[in-house]
Enzyme design. Structure first.
Site, PDB file in Angstrom:
ATOM      1  N   SER A  96       4.175  -2.925  -1.554  1.00 26.87           N
ATOM      2  CA  SER A  96       3.331  -2.001  -2.322  1.00 26.87           C
ATOM      3  C   SER A  96       4.147  -0.772  -2.704  1.00 26.87           C
ATOM      4  O   SER A  96       4.634  -0.040  -1.843  1.00 26.87           O
ATOM      5  CB  SER A  96       2.125  -1.569  -1.486  1.00 26.87           C
ATOM      6  OG  SER A  96       1.593  -0.368  -2.006  1.00 26.87           O
ATOM      7  N   HIS A 139       3.094  -5.297  -5.481  1.00 31.29           N
ATOM      8  CA  HIS A 139       1.704  -4.852  -5.385  1.00 31.29           C
ATOM      9  C   HIS A 139       1.597  -3.422  -5.946  1.00 31.29           C
ATOM     10  O   HIS A 139       2.304  -2.523  -5.488  1.00 31.29           O
ATOM     11  CB  HIS A 139       1.310  -4.903  -3.904  1.00 31.29           C
ATOM     12  CG  HIS A 139      -0.102  -4.573  -3.587  1.00 31.29           C
ATOM     13  ND1 HIS A 139      -1.103  -5.525  -3.556  1.00 31.29           N
ATOM     14  CD2 HIS A 139      -0.686  -3.397  -3.254  1.00 31.29           C
ATOM     15  CE1 HIS A 139      -2.248  -4.942  -3.198  1.00 31.29           C
ATOM     16  NE2 HIS A 139      -2.021  -3.652  -3.022  1.00 31.29           N
ATOM     17  N   ASP A 187      -0.883  -0.281  -6.587  1.00 32.76           N
ATOM     18  CA  ASP A 187      -2.161   0.310  -6.182  1.00 32.76           C
ATOM     19  C   ASP A 187      -2.634   1.335  -7.209  1.00 32.76           C
ATOM     20  O   ASP A 187      -2.002   2.373  -7.393  1.00 32.76           O
ATOM     21  CB  ASP A 187      -2.006   0.997  -4.817  1.00 32.76           C
ATOM     22  CG  ASP A 187      -1.874  -0.011  -3.692  1.00 32.76           C
ATOM     23  OD1 ASP A 187      -2.762  -0.864  -3.549  1.00 32.76           O
ATOM     24  OD2 ASP A 187      -0.863   0.054  -2.959  1.00 32.76           O
ATOM     25  N   MET A 196      -5.522   3.945  -8.298  1.00 33.58           N
ATOM     26  CA  MET A 196      -6.629   4.727  -7.725  1.00 33.58           C
ATOM     27  C   MET A 196      -7.088   5.786  -8.724  1.00 33.58           C
ATOM     28  O   MET A 196      -6.252   6.380  -9.408  1.00 33.58           O
ATOM     29  CB  MET A 196      -6.170   5.418  -6.444  1.00 33.58           C
ATOM     30  CG  MET A 196      -5.553   4.486  -5.423  1.00 33.58           C
ATOM     31  SD  MET A 196      -4.951   5.401  -3.994  1.00 33.58           S
ATOM     32  CE  MET A 196      -4.237   4.065  -3.032  1.00 33.58           C
ATOM     33  N   HIS A 228      -3.898  -3.895  -7.801  1.00 30.43           N
ATOM     34  CA  HIS A 228      -5.027  -3.644  -6.904  1.00 30.43           C
ATOM     35  C   HIS A 228      -5.830  -2.481  -7.489  1.00 30.43           C
ATOM     36  O   HIS A 228      -5.411  -1.323  -7.405  1.00 30.43           O
ATOM     37  CB  HIS A 228      -4.479  -3.309  -5.502  1.00 30.43           C
ATOM     38  CG  HIS A 228      -5.533  -3.093  -4.475  1.00 30.43           C
ATOM     39  ND1 HIS A 228      -5.252  -2.673  -3.196  1.00 30.43           N
ATOM     40  CD2 HIS A 228      -6.898  -3.232  -4.521  1.00 30.43           C
ATOM     41  CE1 HIS A 228      -6.374  -2.565  -2.510  1.00 30.43           C
ATOM     42  NE2 HIS A 228      -7.381  -2.893  -3.290  1.00 30.43           N
ATOM     43  N   MET A 231      -8.436   0.028  -7.435  1.00 32.08           N
ATOM     44  CA  MET A 231      -9.373   0.810  -6.617  1.00 32.08           C
ATOM     45  C   MET A 231      -9.965   1.873  -7.528  1.00 32.08           C
ATOM     46  O   MET A 231      -9.719   3.069  -7.385  1.00 32.08           O
ATOM     47  CB  MET A 231      -8.624   1.429  -5.421  1.00 32.08           C
ATOM     48  CG  MET A 231      -8.228   0.391  -4.383  1.00 32.08           C
ATOM     49  SD  MET A 231      -6.957   0.984  -3.240  1.00 32.08           S
ATOM     50  CE  MET A 231      -5.494   0.673  -4.202  1.00 32.08           C
ATOM     51  N   MET A 288      -8.986  -6.089   3.294  1.00 30.58           N
ATOM     52  CA  MET A 288      -8.396  -4.778   3.576  1.00 30.58           C
ATOM     53  C   MET A 288      -8.360  -4.569   5.091  1.00 30.58           C
ATOM     54  O   MET A 288      -9.378  -4.723   5.771  1.00 30.58           O
ATOM     55  CB  MET A 288      -9.225  -3.656   2.928  1.00 30.58           C
ATOM     56  CG  MET A 288      -9.166  -3.610   1.399  1.00 30.58           C
ATOM     57  SD  MET A 288      -7.495  -3.461   0.722  1.00 30.58           S
ATOM     58  CE  MET A 288      -6.948  -1.893   1.384  1.00 30.58           C
ATOM     59  N   PHE A 305      -5.154   5.261   0.774  1.00 29.43           N
ATOM     60  CA  PHE A 305      -3.917   5.904   1.209  1.00 29.43           C
ATOM     61  C   PHE A 305      -2.976   4.885   1.845  1.00 29.43           C
ATOM     62  O   PHE A 305      -3.428   3.922   2.454  1.00 29.43           O
ATOM     63  CB  PHE A 305      -4.211   7.008   2.240  1.00 29.43           C
ATOM     64  CG  PHE A 305      -5.159   8.045   1.705  1.00 29.43           C
ATOM     65  CD1 PHE A 305      -4.682   9.133   0.981  1.00 29.43           C
ATOM     66  CD2 PHE A 305      -6.529   7.917   1.898  1.00 29.43           C
ATOM     67  CE1 PHE A 305      -5.558  10.070   0.458  1.00 29.43           C
ATOM     68  CE2 PHE A 305      -7.417   8.843   1.383  1.00 29.43           C
ATOM     69  CZ  PHE A 305      -6.934   9.924   0.665  1.00 29.43           C
ATOM     70  N   ASP A 323      -3.967  -6.199   3.521  1.00 25.68           N
ATOM     71  CA  ASP A 323      -3.392  -4.978   2.948  1.00 25.68           C
ATOM     72  C   ASP A 323      -3.761  -3.778   3.805  1.00 25.68           C
ATOM     73  O   ASP A 323      -4.933  -3.472   3.982  1.00 25.68           O
ATOM     74  CB  ASP A 323      -3.958  -4.819   1.523  1.00 25.68           C
ATOM     75  CG  ASP A 323      -3.384  -3.627   0.776  1.00 25.68           C
ATOM     76  OD1 ASP A 323      -2.448  -2.979   1.285  1.00 25.68           O
ATOM     77  OD2 ASP A 323      -3.872  -3.353  -0.343  1.00 25.68           O
ATOM     78  N   GLY A 324      -2.729  -3.125   4.342  1.00 33.12           N
ATOM     79  CA  GLY A 324      -2.925  -1.882   5.085  1.00 33.12           C
ATOM     80  C   GLY A 324      -2.396  -1.957   6.500  1.00 33.12           C
ATOM     81  O   GLY A 324      -2.839  -2.786   7.303  1.00 33.12           O
ATOM     82  N   GLY A 339       3.545  -1.470   2.393  1.00 31.38           N
ATOM     83  CA  GLY A 339       4.050  -0.313   1.649  1.00 31.38           C
ATOM     84  C   GLY A 339       5.069   0.459   2.446  1.00 31.38           C
ATOM     85  O   GLY A 339       6.284   0.301   2.274  1.00 31.38           O
ATOM     86  N   SER A 340       4.572   1.272   3.381  1.00 26.38           N
ATOM     87  CA  SER A 340       5.486   2.147   4.134  1.00 26.38           C
ATOM     88  C   SER A 340       6.483   1.355   4.977  1.00 26.38           C
ATOM     89  O   SER A 340       7.608   1.804   5.184  1.00 26.38           O
ATOM     90  CB  SER A 340       4.688   3.118   5.003  1.00 26.38           C
ATOM     91  OG  SER A 340       3.690   2.445   5.711  1.00 26.38           O
TER      92      SER A 340
HETATM   93  C1  DX5 Z   1      -4.198   1.305   0.469  1.00 26.45           C
HETATM   94  C2  DX5 Z   1      -3.431   0.410  -0.456  1.00 26.45           C
HETATM   95  C3  DX5 Z   1      -2.307  -0.263   0.189  1.00 26.45           C
HETATM   96  C4  DX5 Z   1      -1.210   0.645   0.692  1.00 26.45           C
HETATM   97  C5  DX5 Z   1      -0.628  -0.002   1.924  1.00 26.45           C
HETATM   98  O1  DX5 Z   1      -5.345   1.726  -0.178  1.00 26.45           O
HETATM   99  O2  DX5 Z   1      -4.278  -0.577  -0.989  1.00 26.45           O
HETATM  100  O3  DX5 Z   1      -1.751  -1.277  -0.666  1.00 26.45           O
HETATM  101  O4  DX5 Z   1      -0.189   0.871  -0.243  1.00 26.45           O
HETATM  102  O5  DX5 Z   1       0.228   0.891   2.519  1.00 26.45           O
HETATM  103  P1  DX5 Z   1       0.787   0.674   3.998  1.00 26.45           P
HETATM  104  O6  DX5 Z   1       1.474  -0.647   4.008  1.00 26.45           O
HETATM  105  O7  DX5 Z   1       1.716   1.824   4.173  1.00 26.45           O
HETATM  106  O8  DX5 Z   1      -0.394   0.714   4.922  1.00 26.45           O
HETATM  107 ZN    ZN Z   2      -3.298  -2.218  -2.101  1.00 33.38          ZN
END
Ligand code: DX5
Ligand code: ZN
Length: 240
Positions: free
Chosen positions: A11, A36, A38, A40, A69, A71, A140, A146, A178-179, A200-201
């Site tokens: 992500s 991916h 995101d 928002m 994705h 949101m 999720m 976030f 995801d998350g 992501g992170s």
């Molecule tokens: C959160 C996003 C995720 C996010 C995941 O709302 O949908 O895709 O980027 O980040 P990590 O892997 O750092 O939890």
């Molecule tokens: Zn996501």
């Protein structure tokens, strides 16, 4: 499922946006299966992120599928724009969408892969009447909005239920999570039945860089799959 079938979807929310193209190329070289994105709107979730212009730029640097994705409160109005930018699939939320069937049909009419996402507090059963129309579902494992949040362990039995549901109604439908996915939580979700892992992170926030983070996550997944296959074999041998 054969070894290596679990896919990784980095992500870019956690990427360094000043070096986005380069980081995505590193993820691709490190074995990412898709990217991916995101999106928002500060309304559906309490955060703002990025729009179709980012997809347009990414389309020029990677051949990987770009999964979006959404949101956002009104996904239908943005689909055309994201398709024109080069998107390959859309993940839309069950929550807050009174006309989910229409949204999914629109994605399919546009010739793109469709997925429905459910938040941690949403039961798996809401997928029952829509899963036939999907290529993928998204469970999720944090509340959306976030990056860098803690994985919610209570979602594990739900991942199992969602996998059972897809096997029953739409075999081959991907189960994405995801998350909070990293080398520690990846084995848990793989054992529960996840087939696509968003991270992501754990990928873009790793001090040792994207390549080494990809390697570590892939190793954690393969280890969990080896174990699962071993347990599966033992069980079937015992039943003979
Ligand atoms: C959160 C996003 C995720 C996010 C995941 O709302 O949908 O895709 O980027 O980040 P990590 O892997 O750092 O939890
Ligand atoms: Zn996501």
């Amino acid at each position: 499922m054969e070894k290596g079938a679990v896919k990784i979807a980095p992500s870019i929310l956690a990427a360094d946006f000043a070096r986005l193209g380069q980081q995505v190329v590193e993820a691709e070289q490190g074995g990412a299966d898709r990217i991916h994105v995101d999106v928002m709107d500060g309304h559906f979730v309490p955060n703002l992120s990025m729009g179709a212009v980012i997809v347009q730029s990414l389309r020029r640097v990677t051949r990987l599928p770009l999964e979006i994705h959404l949101m956002i409160s009104d996904p239908d109005s943005f689909l055309d724009e994201f398709v024109a930018a080069g998107s390959d699939s859309f993940l839309v939320h069950w929550e807050g969408n009174n006309n989910l069937h229409r949204t999914v049909q629109k994605i399919r009419t546009l010739g793109k892969r469709a997925a429905v996402a459910i938040n941690p507090a949403t039961p798996s059963a809401v997928l029952e009447e829509i899963v036939q129309d999907l290529d993928q579902v998204l469970v999720m494992t944090v509340d959306p909005g976030f990056g860098h949040q803690q994985f919610i362990r209570a979602t594990l039995p739900k991942i199992e239920r969602v996998r059972e549901l897809t096997e029953r109604h739409k075999p081959g439908c991907d189960v994405e999570v995801d998350g909070g996915i990293d080398a520690t939580t990846a084995p848990l979700v793989v054992r529960a039945g996840a087939t696509v892992l968003v991270a992501g992170s754990a990928i873009f926030g790793d001090r040792d860089g994207v390549a080494s983070a990809m390697k570590r996550l892939r190793a954690a997944i393969d280890h969990a799959k080896d174990e699962t296959e071993l347990v599966g074999q033992t069980a079937s041998q015992r039943s003979r």
